[in-house]
Design a protein around this motif. Structure first.
Motif, mmCIF file in Angstrom:
data_model
loop_
_atom_site.group_PDB
_atom_site.id
_atom_site.type_symbol
_atom_site.label_atom_id
_atom_site.label_comp_id
_atom_site.label_asym_id
_atom_site.label_seq_id
_atom_site.Cartn_x
_atom_site.Cartn_y
_atom_site.Cartn_z
ATOM 1 N N SER A 140 92.301 95.965 7.225
ATOM 2 C CA SER A 140 92.177 96.258 8.622
ATOM 3 C C SER A 140 92.895 97.653 9.027
ATOM 4 C CB SER A 140 92.706 95.096 9.533
ATOM 5 O OG SER A 140 91.923 94.066 9.271
ATOM 6 N N VAL A 158 109.068 97.319 10.131
ATOM 7 C CA VAL A 158 109.404 96.061 11.109
ATOM 8 C C VAL A 158 110.911 95.812 10.946
ATOM 9 C CG1 VAL A 158 108.938 93.518 11.095
ATOM 10 C CG2 VAL A 158 107.071 95.222 10.455
ATOM 11 N N HIS A 184 86.207 87.999 3.850
ATOM 12 C CA HIS A 184 86.671 86.828 3.013
ATOM 13 C C HIS A 184 85.614 86.100 1.942
ATOM 14 C CE1 HIS A 184 90.893 87.600 4.608
ATOM 15 N NE2 HIS A 184 91.110 87.946 3.384
ATOM 16 N N GLY A 217 95.850 95.411 3.349
ATOM 17 C CA GLY A 217 95.427 96.689 3.998
ATOM 18 C C GLY A 217 94.163 96.883 4.380
ATOM 19 N N PRO A 265 92.850 90.241 -0.836
ATOM 20 C CA PRO A 265 93.732 89.323 -0.291
ATOM 21 C C PRO A 265 93.987 89.439 1.086
ATOM 22 C CG PRO A 265 94.877 90.191 -2.282
ATOM 23 C CD PRO A 265 93.249 90.892 -2.301
ATOM 24 N N ALA A 286 101.395 99.543 3.746
ATOM 25 C CA ALA A 286 100.081 98.886 3.960
ATOM 26 C C ALA A 286 99.092 99.504 3.125
ATOM 27 C CB ALA A 286 99.702 98.752 5.357
ATOM 28 N N GLU A 339 95.536 104.250 14.383
ATOM 29 C CA GLU A 339 96.627 104.502 13.399
ATOM 30 C C GLU A 339 96.804 105.480 13.039
ATOM 31 O OE1 GLU A 339 99.117 102.073 13.703
ATOM 32 O OE2 GLU A 339 98.121 100.047 13.766
ATOM 33 N N GLY A 361 96.415 90.857 3.880
ATOM 34 C CA GLY A 361 97.510 91.630 3.904
ATOM 35 C C GLY A 361 97.464 92.648 2.721
ATOM 36 N N PHE A 400 104.229 100.615 8.101
ATOM 37 C CA PHE A 400 104.854 100.162 9.306
ATOM 38 C C PHE A 400 106.315 99.881 9.112
ATOM 39 C CE2 PHE A 400 100.320 98.787 8.995
ATOM 40 C CZ PHE A 400 100.063 99.225 10.202
ATOM 41 N N ILE A 421 106.859 98.280 5.474
ATOM 42 C CA ILE A 421 105.634 97.765 4.858
ATOM 43 C C ILE A 421 104.843 98.794 4.592
ATOM 44 C CG2 ILE A 421 103.971 96.039 5.136
ATOM 45 C CD1 ILE A 421 105.643 94.606 7.134
HETATM 46 N N1 LIG Z 1 101.021 96.978 13.670
HETATM 47 C C1 LIG Z 1 101.666 96.339 12.267
HETATM 48 N N2 LIG Z 1 102.880 96.436 12.382
HETATM 49 C C2 LIG Z 1 103.643 95.919 11.441
HETATM 50 N N3 LIG Z 1 102.963 95.741 10.292
HETATM 51 C C3 LIG Z 1 101.779 95.559 9.944
HETATM 52 C C4 LIG Z 1 100.758 96.036 11.162
HETATM 53 N N4 LIG Z 1 99.632 95.915 11.090
HETATM 54 C C5 LIG Z 1 99.698 95.507 9.724
HETATM 55 N N5 LIG Z 1 100.652 95.405 9.267
HETATM 56 C C6 LIG Z 1 101.044 94.731 7.845
HETATM 57 O O1 LIG Z 1 100.377 95.878 6.767
HETATM 58 C C7 LIG Z 1 99.879 94.986 5.891
HETATM 59 C C8 LIG Z 1 98.589 95.163 5.935
HETATM 60 O O2 LIG Z 1 97.823 94.553 6.967
HETATM 61 P P1 LIG Z 1 96.256 94.255 7.188
HETATM 62 O O3 LIG Z 1 96.117 93.793 8.452
HETATM 63 O O4 LIG Z 1 95.838 95.879 7.086
HETATM 64 O O5 LIG Z 1 95.768 93.243 6.271
HETATM 65 P P2 LIG Z 1 94.365 92.690 5.727
HETATM 66 O O6 LIG Z 1 93.816 93.178 4.501
HETATM 67 O O7 LIG Z 1 93.403 93.131 6.910
HETATM 68 O O8 LIG Z 1 94.866 91.379 5.874
HETATM 69 P P3 LIG Z 1 93.668 89.994 6.596
HETATM 70 O O9 LIG Z 1 92.583 89.965 5.406
HETATM 71 O O10 LIG Z 1 94.427 88.917 6.544
HETATM 72 O O11 LIG Z 1 92.998 90.604 7.725
HETATM 73 C C9 LIG Z 1 100.384 93.714 6.202
HETATM 74 O O12 LIG Z 1 101.751 93.483 5.301
HETATM 75 C C10 LIG Z 1 100.700 93.482 7.512
HETATM 76 O O13 LIG Z 1 101.649 92.645 7.964
#
Ligand SMILES: Nc1ncnc2c1ncn2[C@@H]1O[C@H](COP(=O)(O)OP(=O)(O)OP(=O)(O)O)[C@@H](O)[C@H]1O
Ligand SMILES: [Mg+2]
Length: 234
Positions: free
Chosen positions: A53, A21, A208, A51, A47, A28, A63, A49, A19, A26
């Motif tokens: 979701s 920003v 989690h 990746g 943890p 992911a 996406e 962040g 992504f 970033i």
């Molecule tokens: N639409 C977006 N725009 C910018 N950065 C994004 C976007 N979606 C995710 N990220 C970044 O990508 C990385 C992975 O995010 P993701 O949401 O997949 O984490 P996660 O494992 O689901 O975390 P959580 O357990 O907190 O839900 C993070 O650093 C997040 O900030």
């Protein structure tokens, strides 16, 4: 029950997703390979962040990946138009999120029927199907209420009903129990288990909560956009 002989329902090959920003990039998902089999009940953890979701969103075609490939039962998601992706998503996947998105003017029965109505099915048929699903989950008593008036646990069960209405192959649940008390969370986990074992649905659950790590058939740990452990591969 030899897993190796089964065709995967989902194949993810060398996936990268970043992504932008502002000035920053970033990363992911950083080179992820995964094969999901029809009988799997996968529990993904790792943890915040890392990746999780993002991986689900790429599989859903919400996406677009930077590179790599996602195939769902032989269909390459990248080859579909945006409309086709939407329709594929609606028919093949049932989604359960931590915070359900309701159509506020509709009651529970209508919200559960909504995906079919949007797909162009007859109202009467959609409502009958919704009613049958609410009944099978033993929550038909909620039919006439409005979702926003329900408790978190009740909303989560209604969301599961809505996720099931199009008879999806795969149910994805991203932290579905995050906001629930332990009894409601237990109900939701039991429903997912039942859908996997009795209805033969593929389940992908992100959580989690380590109480649930062993509740599926396969655990996957993610870190920094990669899979670091997978029961399937020791
Ligand atoms: N639409 C977006 N725009 C910018 N950065 C994004 C976007 N979606 C995710 N990220 C970044 O990508 C990385 C992975 O995010 P993701 O949401 O997949 O984490 P996660 O494992 O689901 O975390 P959580 O357990 O907190 O839900 C993070 O650093 C997040 O900030
Ligand atoms: Mg997440």
């Amino acid at each position: 029950m030899e897993k190796a002989k089964q065709e995967p329902i989902i194949k993810v090959k060398n996936l990268f997703k970043s992504f932008k920003v502002g000035e920053n990039k970033i990363e992911a998902i950083r080179g992820l390979d995964l094969e999901i089999f029809p009988e799997d009940f996968i529990v993904i953890f790792g943890p915040s962040g890392c990746g999780k979701s993002t991986l689900l969103n790429v599989i859903l075609g919400l996406e677009n990946p930077d590179s790599g490939e996602v195939t769902v039962r032989g269909t390459k998601i990248a080859n579909l138009t945006e409309d086709e992706k939407g329709s594929f998503r609606a028919r093949k996947f049932g989604m359960v999120y931590q915070m359900p998105n309701w159509i506020k003017s509709m009651n529970v029965l209508e919200n559960v029927a909504a995906p079919l109505i949007i797909e162009g099915l007859k109202m009467k048929f959609a409502l009958e199907k919704a009613s049958a699903i609410l009944k099978s989950l033993e929550i038909e008593c909620l039919s006439g209420q409005f979702p926003t008036q329900l408790s978190g646990g009740q909303q989560q069960k209604v969301e599961l009903a809505r996720a099931l209405i199009a008879n999806p192959w795969i149910i994805m649940a991203d932290e579905p129990t995050g906001n629930l008390d332990s009894e409601s969370a237990e109900d939701v986990m039991n429903l997912l288990k039942k859908l996997n074992e009795q209805e033969k649905r593929t389940i992908i659950l992100v959580t989690h909560n380590d109480d649930y790590f062993n509740r599926g058939t396969r655990r996957i740990e993610m870190r920094d956009g990669k899979i670091t452990k997978d029961d399937n591969h020791g």
